[in-house]
Design an enzyme around this catalytic site. Structure first.
Site, PDB file in Angstrom:
ATOM      1  N   SER A  88       0.835  -1.202   0.000  1.00 49.38           N
ATOM      2  CA  SER A  88       0.000   0.000   0.000  1.00 49.38           C
ATOM      3  C   SER A  88       0.867   1.248   0.000  1.00 49.38           C
ATOM      4  CB  SER A  88      -0.917   0.013   1.238  1.00 49.38           C
ATOM      5  OG  SER A  88      -0.169   0.322   2.401  1.00 49.38           O
ATOM      6  N   SER A  90       0.851   3.714   2.256  1.00 44.90           N
ATOM      7  CA  SER A  90       0.843   4.390   3.563  1.00 44.90           C
ATOM      8  C   SER A  90       2.212   4.925   3.970  1.00 44.90           C
ATOM      9  CB  SER A  90       0.315   3.455   4.650  1.00 44.90           C
ATOM     10  OG  SER A  90       1.248   2.432   4.936  1.00 44.90           O
ATOM     11  N   LYS A 145       5.461   0.631   9.445  1.00 46.31           N
ATOM     12  CA  LYS A 145       5.287   2.041   9.781  1.00 46.31           C
ATOM     13  C   LYS A 145       6.605   2.570  10.353  1.00 46.31           C
ATOM     14  CE  LYS A 145       0.803   1.695   8.985  1.00 46.31           C
ATOM     15  NZ  LYS A 145       0.202   2.273   7.752  1.00 46.31           N
ATOM     16  N   SER A 253      -2.854   6.701   6.042  1.00 48.25           N
ATOM     17  CA  SER A 253      -2.226   5.658   6.835  1.00 48.25           C
ATOM     18  C   SER A 253      -3.088   5.332   8.046  1.00 48.25           C
ATOM     19  CB  SER A 253      -0.827   6.107   7.294  1.00 48.25           C
ATOM     20  OG  SER A 253      -0.288   5.169   8.198  1.00 48.25           O
TER      21      SER A 253
END
Length: 305
Positions: A88, A90, A145, A253
């Site tokens: 993705s 994010s 992350k 996100s």
């Protein structure tokens, strides 16, 4: 199946290794003795006859071939490095869809691959690290992350600005108020979401300088932020043994702002490099749209900041 790949790999390694070991200890000596008996009765045994007597059973031959390879892969991906694909956007602009990354598994402790219990402590995440972890609400899913808040920190996210009141560290002066995280505007980015060109910033988290994206057309979704106790929306007090993480693409996100903190035991490792990157185009199909690789982005290969 991907969620249980490590466990499957352990089982296959164990089973093939035991089959091979059992053959070496018990069956191979019997075949050797049978050959000696046959040769004592006929010293001129043909090669085919010798092979027929000494040939390993198919299952043993397969285990003999598979075990070293599987064992090497198990050690490599469980204790050293494991490849992951970015699914993705994010973490844009740091990581893009189609990036394939290497995750250093020993950065935050060496864990056994079955139940992921730490066996050797090797270090802790630092502010600014890009980490892969098991999503707390569904540990079968891997997330990636950036670490923003460490245990004991107070993190504030207000009007799309990030503030951190660092936990007291022995030998340092404690912060009495949260400090705004430094960032420099770089203008419009090349990325467009929802028809809006994203704003590009350079941010400083600890010793790590990295880039982030902000969508000026989106609200900060404060009403959906994770809250615990009487702490106001947009303020997060990081518990001991847990971490506050965010995506670099701040308005695209789903991260600690919405579902809370990452327990230390959920950490998989530190993302250290992009080893290959593919350009993808979204193509319609008869059922669902699919992503089709259209080229290789060699310029993206290298370390992750």
């Amino acid at each position: 199946m991907a969620a249980y790949f490590s466990q499957i790999l352990v089982i296959v390694t164990l089973v093939s290794g035991l089959i091979w070991l059992f053959d070496v200890l018990f069956q191979a000596p019997k075949r050797k003795a049978a050959l000696a008996v046959a040769q004592s009765g006929d010293a001129n045994l043909s090669e085919d006859a010798v092979e027929a007597i000494t040939k390993e059973p198919y299952i043993v031959e397969t285990a003999h071939s598979v075990f070293p390879v599987i064992a090497f892969v198990l050690v490599l991906r469980s204790f050293l490095y494991e490849p992951f694909q970015i699914p993705s956007g994010s973490m844009m602009p740091t990581l893009l869809v189609g990036d394939f990354i290497l995750v250093e598994k020993f950065s935050y402790g060496i864990k056994e691959p079955m139940w992921r219990k730490e066996v050797i402590a090797t270090g802790k995440p630092e502010r600014g690290d890009v980490v892969v972890f098991k999503y707390p609400e569904d540990p079968r899913i891997d997330y990636i992350k950036r670490v923003v808040g460490l245990p004991g920190d107070r993190v504030f996210y207000q009007n799309k600005e990030l503030y951190i009141q660092r936990a007291c560290v022995e030998g340092e002066i404690c912060q009495s108020v949260p400090a705004k995280v430094d960032r420099i505007a770089l203008g419009d980015s090349e990325f467009v979401q929802d028809g809006v060109r994203l704003k590009h910033y350079k941010e400083q988290l600890g010793d790590v300088e990295h880039e982030i994206l902000i969508n000026p057309a989106r609200p900060d979704m404060r009403g959906m932020f994770y809250r615990k106790g009487s702490v106001p929306a947009g303020e997060f007090v990081v518990p001991e043994g847990q971490y506050f993480v965010m995506g670099d693409n701040r308005d695209n996100s789903t991260d600690s702002r919405f579902w809370g903190f990452v327990p230390e035991e959920n950490l998989v490792g530190k993302a250290v490099a992009i080893w290959i990157s593919f350009e993808f185009d979204r193509k319609p199909s008869d059922t669902l749209p699919t992503w089709v690789p259209t080229g290789v982005r060699f310029e993206r290969v290298g370390g992750i900041q």
